[in-house]
Design a protein around this motif. Structure first.
Motif, mmCIF file in Angstrom:
data_model
loop_
_atom_site.group_PDB
_atom_site.id
_atom_site.type_symbol
_atom_site.label_atom_id
_atom_site.label_comp_id
_atom_site.label_asym_id
_atom_site.label_seq_id
_atom_site.Cartn_x
_atom_site.Cartn_y
_atom_site.Cartn_z
ATOM 1 N N ASN A 49 0.807 -1.217 0.000
ATOM 2 C CA ASN A 49 0.000 0.000 0.000
ATOM 3 C C ASN A 49 0.844 1.274 0.000
ATOM 4 O O ASN A 49 0.319 2.378 0.136
ATOM 5 N N ILE A 50 2.147 1.148 -0.157
ATOM 6 C CA ILE A 50 3.019 2.312 -0.244
ATOM 7 C C ILE A 50 3.255 2.625 -1.722
ATOM 8 O O ILE A 50 3.880 1.843 -2.443
ATOM 9 N N ASP A 51 2.710 3.741 -2.167
ATOM 10 C CA ASP A 51 2.873 4.148 -3.564
ATOM 11 C C ASP A 51 3.037 5.652 -3.614
ATOM 12 O O ASP A 51 3.267 6.313 -2.604
ATOM 13 N N GLU A 52 2.919 6.231 -4.803
ATOM 14 C CA GLU A 52 3.157 7.658 -4.966
ATOM 15 C C GLU A 52 2.115 8.517 -4.253
ATOM 16 O O GLU A 52 2.303 9.733 -4.125
ATOM 17 N N GLN A 53 1.020 7.923 -3.802
ATOM 18 C CA GLN A 53 0.063 8.688 -3.015
ATOM 19 C C GLN A 53 0.457 8.738 -1.541
ATOM 20 O O GLN A 53 -0.193 9.413 -0.745
ATOM 21 N N ARG A 54 1.503 8.028 -1.198
ATOM 22 C CA ARG A 54 2.139 8.142 0.130
ATOM 23 C C ARG A 54 3.601 8.513 -0.136
ATOM 24 O O ARG A 54 4.518 7.739 0.124
ATOM 25 N N PRO A 55 3.824 9.701 -0.688
ATOM 26 C CA PRO A 55 5.135 10.035 -1.266
ATOM 27 C C PRO A 55 6.274 10.096 -0.263
ATOM 28 O O PRO A 55 7.420 9.794 -0.619
ATOM 29 N N LEU A 56 6.002 10.488 0.972
ATOM 30 C CA LEU A 56 7.100 10.585 1.932
ATOM 31 C C LEU A 56 7.649 9.207 2.272
ATOM 32 O O LEU A 56 8.866 9.034 2.447
ATOM 33 N N GLU A 57 6.787 8.220 2.367
ATOM 34 C CA GLU A 57 7.241 6.855 2.635
ATOM 35 C C GLU A 57 7.846 6.226 1.386
ATOM 36 O O GLU A 57 8.876 5.550 1.446
ATOM 37 N N ARG A 58 7.211 6.462 0.253
ATOM 38 C CA ARG A 58 7.626 5.818 -0.993
ATOM 39 C C ARG A 58 8.989 6.314 -1.486
ATOM 40 O O ARG A 58 9.758 5.558 -2.089
ATOM 41 N N ASN A 59 9.318 7.584 -1.257
ATOM 42 C CA ASN A 59 10.508 8.190 -1.856
ATOM 43 C C ASN A 59 11.594 8.558 -0.859
ATOM 44 O O ASN A 59 12.599 9.155 -1.237
ATOM 45 N N HIS A 60 11.406 8.195 0.420
ATOM 46 C CA HIS A 60 12.444 8.385 1.426
ATOM 47 C C HIS A 60 13.519 7.333 1.205
ATOM 48 O O HIS A 60 13.228 6.136 1.175
ATOM 49 N N ILE A 61 14.752 7.749 0.995
ATOM 50 C CA ILE A 61 15.827 6.800 0.695
ATOM 51 C C ILE A 61 16.985 6.988 1.674
ATOM 52 O O ILE A 61 17.186 8.078 2.208
ATOM 53 N N PRO A 62 17.758 5.933 1.933
ATOM 54 C CA PRO A 62 18.926 6.076 2.804
ATOM 55 C C PRO A 62 20.077 6.761 2.073
ATOM 56 O O PRO A 62 20.279 6.562 0.882
ATOM 57 N N MET A 63 20.797 7.603 2.783
ATOM 58 C CA MET A 63 22.071 8.135 2.302
ATOM 59 C C MET A 63 23.034 8.093 3.477
ATOM 60 O O MET A 63 22.781 8.655 4.533
ATOM 61 N N LEU A 64 24.114 7.348 3.297
ATOM 62 C CA LEU A 64 25.019 7.033 4.410
ATOM 63 C C LEU A 64 26.466 7.092 3.932
ATOM 64 O O LEU A 64 26.803 6.515 2.895
ATOM 65 N N TRP A 65 27.308 7.812 4.672
ATOM 66 C CA TRP A 65 28.741 7.871 4.383
ATOM 67 C C TRP A 65 29.480 7.011 5.409
ATOM 68 O O TRP A 65 29.312 7.178 6.622
ATOM 69 N N LEU A 66 30.309 6.099 4.923
ATOM 70 C CA LEU A 66 31.060 5.173 5.775
ATOM 71 C C LEU A 66 32.530 5.176 5.393
ATOM 72 O O LEU A 66 32.913 5.719 4.358
ATOM 73 N N GLY A 67 33.342 4.520 6.199
ATOM 74 C CA GLY A 67 34.744 4.310 5.853
ATOM 75 C C GLY A 67 35.703 4.942 6.827
ATOM 76 O O GLY A 67 35.316 5.743 7.691
ATOM 77 N N GLY A 68 36.972 4.590 6.662
ATOM 78 C CA GLY A 68 37.999 5.136 7.528
ATOM 79 C C GLY A 68 38.203 6.626 7.364
ATOM 80 O O GLY A 68 38.770 7.282 8.232
ATOM 81 N N ALA A 69 37.734 7.195 6.239
ATOM 82 C CA ALA A 69 37.884 8.626 5.994
ATOM 83 C C ALA A 69 36.844 9.451 6.740
ATOM 84 O O ALA A 69 36.895 10.681 6.722
ATOM 85 N N VAL A 70 35.890 8.780 7.389
ATOM 86 C CA VAL A 70 34.855 9.469 8.158
ATOM 87 C C VAL A 70 35.348 9.695 9.579
ATOM 88 O O VAL A 70 35.832 8.767 10.233
ATOM 89 N N LYS A 71 35.227 10.932 10.067
ATOM 90 C CA LYS A 71 35.718 11.267 11.416
ATOM 91 C C LYS A 71 35.010 10.476 12.503
ATOM 92 O O LYS A 71 35.628 10.001 13.449
ATOM 93 N N GLY A 72 33.687 10.361 12.380
ATOM 94 C CA GLY A 72 32.945 9.658 13.415
ATOM 95 C C GLY A 72 31.470 9.641 13.098
ATOM 96 O O GLY A 72 30.997 10.296 12.160
ATOM 97 N N PRO A 73 30.700 8.876 13.860
ATOM 98 C CA PRO A 73 29.271 8.752 13.596
ATOM 99 C C PRO A 73 28.554 10.090 13.781
ATOM 100 O O PRO A 73 28.899 10.886 14.655
ATOM 101 N N ARG A 74 27.559 10.306 12.943
ATOM 102 C CA ARG A 74 26.739 11.500 13.069
ATOM 103 C C ARG A 74 25.449 11.293 12.277
ATOM 104 O O ARG A 74 25.454 10.613 11.245
#
Length: 598
Positions: free
Chosen positions: A476-501
């Protein structure tokens, strides 16, 4: 004349009835997740009737012309032309009905010309579904086309020339204005359009009312090549509205990285919207280890569009794919081309066919030097998934490319996963739901890759940017529930990252380029539509998402989803909807103008 008029009426009535029946079949076939009653079926038919009546007149033009020609001759070739025409009509109608009904569960909107952009690689289209699925649709097309042709051909035709030819000609001439008015949809300024059949707050019912033949032809004749339809206001007003939205400078407060020149891996997770986070425990764990952008939204709904948004910081468009336009895509800014100027080596990895949707052309022309794709794997590996090489194998390739690279050099790697895509054919089964199971498999692949990378010398100078290419419709999640349907993860990882945030700032995937370059202290003015969301200059956080001539806009006051065909809000959850609508139109106007001028 009477025989010919009766014949035309019967042909017209049959065409309208076919359109009505197609609506009922469409609703029945796509009922899952869309509850409706018998009354809703009647409402769909009645509200969609005006579009059916208009579209049916298009189909009646040739029989009408043939009937005029038969006033002077009874030659058999006229009937043969009519027979051939009905063959074409029967095939065209059946293709439209079957394609519309079959594509809707995947795309969530009516059949339109967008589908043509994917037909240059039929093998890749077939990878989304099983052979049995395609065979059933082909059988339906054959049976449907024969049945429709038979119904048209069985309508009794006239058997003689009219006794009064002049009267017949006059009668036919009088019908011409009726054709014009009927096709046009009346005599008012507004002409026949998709929006005229919209009547409900339930978008599925509106979509069901739309005639798929008209929808396809309308979109075909209203391609984005004519950007004038998105000119809503004077250019000065438009630029003033978007000036505060698209800022290109970076004003620094702090840095998230240990170095301004890390090795970088940008990983596009196929279809991996936040809606699937509950079945991805490793991803959830990784959010606590890196820099998690908690309010990121996908710009579009397909991989080809999301890839351009991510790697070029360039917006998506409601009705076209920039990746499919080499004359435009090669002029786009590019994270790869920018980093080449900093002596970065660039390569891209994809386990599928890199020629699909013109991906190869886009990647090469925007600075990606080495491409690794399905053809670089063994025949056995190529057949591990419908789309190509499954993710555990390509994640191993990614691991090898990073860990074996020159540690003193600079490296940018792009990588698109593919297993979390229809038909969800993954080698493991942990969950009963095949969709959720595919994302659990992706999660396992990702977690294993990160664990192994941590044990390598390459980890210390590595920045991994994880982001979904787009979200998808699920239950039941489609374009009529746009905040749920189009919310995507964006995450930066790795040794070059200073710390969690956790960065709780509203943004789009298009903002990755400017944000990353800002952290690297590199100029990003050519990325006009990408914002450094960590900069003090980013003072009006917004997110945009579009699909099929509709566009979502989110800001601190709420969100709106506006359908430019229907000319109405399909979702309005804002304190200031009219202000947001003007901004939404301005964004579309300025972005399409930029594309046209490239």
């Amino acid at each position: 004349m009477r025989q010919r008029l009766i014949y035309l009426i019967k042909v017209y009535a049959l065409t309208v009835i076919l359109f009505m029946v197609a609506k009922v079949v469409f609703m029945w076939a796509n009922h899952e997740g869309h509850a409706f009653s018998a009354g809703d079926v009647w409402d769909v038919i009645s509200h969609g009737l005006s579009l059916d009546l208009s579209t049916a007149l298009y189909a009646l033009i040739v029989p009408f012309l043939i009937s005029i020609g038969s006033i002077w001759t009874e030659s058999r070739w006229l009937r043969r032309i009519l027979c051939g025409y009905y063959t074409i009509i029967a095939i065209a109608f059946t293709l439209a009905f079957v394609a519309d009904t079959s594509l809707y569960p995947f795309w969530g909107f009516k059949l339109n010309a967008v589908c043509l952009q994917y037909f240059d690689n039929p093998a890749e289209i077939g990878a989304s579904v099983s052979g049995l699925y395609m065979a059933i649709r082909l059988l339906l097309i054959i049976i449907g086309a024969i049945a429709i042709w038979w119904m048209y051909f069985r309508i009794p035709m006239w058997d003689k020339k009219p006794s009064n030819k002049k009267l017949s000609v006059i009668g036919d001439l009088l019908l011409i204005p009726l054709f014009i008015i009927g096709i046009r949809g009346g005599i008012d300024e507004s002409t026949t359009n998709i929006g005229q059949v919209y009547y409900s707050q339930e978008q599925f019912l509106n979509h069901s009312a739309v005639n798929p033949v008209f929808s396809f032809l309308y979109s075909l004749s209203h391609q984005m090549g004519d950007t004038s339809k998105y000119n809503y206001m004077e250019e000065e007003e438009c630029e003033a509205l978007v000036k505060g939205v698209f800022t290109t400078e970076s004003t620094f407060s702090d840095t998230l990285l240990t170095t301004t020149r890390p090795n970088i891996a940008i990983i596009l997770l196929e279809s991996c919207g936040e809606e699937f986070a509950s079945v991805m425990p490793r991803l959830q764990q990784l959010k606590k280890e890196g820099i998690y952008f908690s309010q990121c939204y996908g710009n579009s709904w397909r991989t080809d569009r999301g890839t351009v948004c991510t790697l070029s910081g360039y917006p998506s468009f409601p009705s076209l794919s920039v990746m499919k336009m080499p004359e435009k895509s090669r002029s786009l800014p590019s994270i790869a081309r920018t980093l080449q100027q900093e002596n970065y080596k660039t390569c891209f990895l994809y386990g599928g066919d890199i020629n699909f949707t013109n991906m190869r052309s886009y990647l090469i022309s925007t600075g990606w030097e080495k491409l690794t794709w399905k053809a670089d794997y063994t025949a056995e590996e190529q057949s591990t998934a419908q789309w190509g090489v499954r993710d555990d194998i390509t994640f191993q390739t990614l691991h090898d490319q990073i860990s074996k690279a020159d540690p003193t050099g600079r490296l940018l790697i792009g990588y698109s996963t593919l297993s979390s895509h229809e038909p969800w054919d993954v080698p493991t089964k942990e969950l009963d739901d095949e969709v959720l199971n595919a994302f659990r498999y992706l999660d396992n692949c990702l977690g294993d890759f990160i664990d192994r990378m941590k044990s390598t010398a390459a980890w210390d100078n590595l920045l991994i940017v994880l982001v979904a290419d787009h979200g998808i419709n699920y239950k039941n999640i489609d374009e009529q529930r746009p905040l749920e349907r189009n919310h995507i993860p964006m995450l930066w990882l790795g040794g070059a990252v200073k710390g969690p945030r956790t960065v709780n700032i509203l943004c789009n995937q298009t903002d990755i380029c400017a944000t990353l370059l800002g952290q690297m202290r590199l100029n990003h003015e050519d990325f006009r539509f990408s914002r450094d969301v960590l900069s003090k200059s980013y003072h009006y956080p917004t997110a945009v998402h579009n699909y099929n001539n509709a566009q979502l806009l989110i800001d601190s006051t709420g969100h709106i989803l506006y359908d430019f065909d229907a000319k109405r809000f399909t979702v309005s959850n804002s304190k200031e909807p009219e202000r947001m609508l003007r901004l939404n139109k301005a964004i579309l106007q300025v972005t399409t103008k930029d594309l046209k001028e490239r």
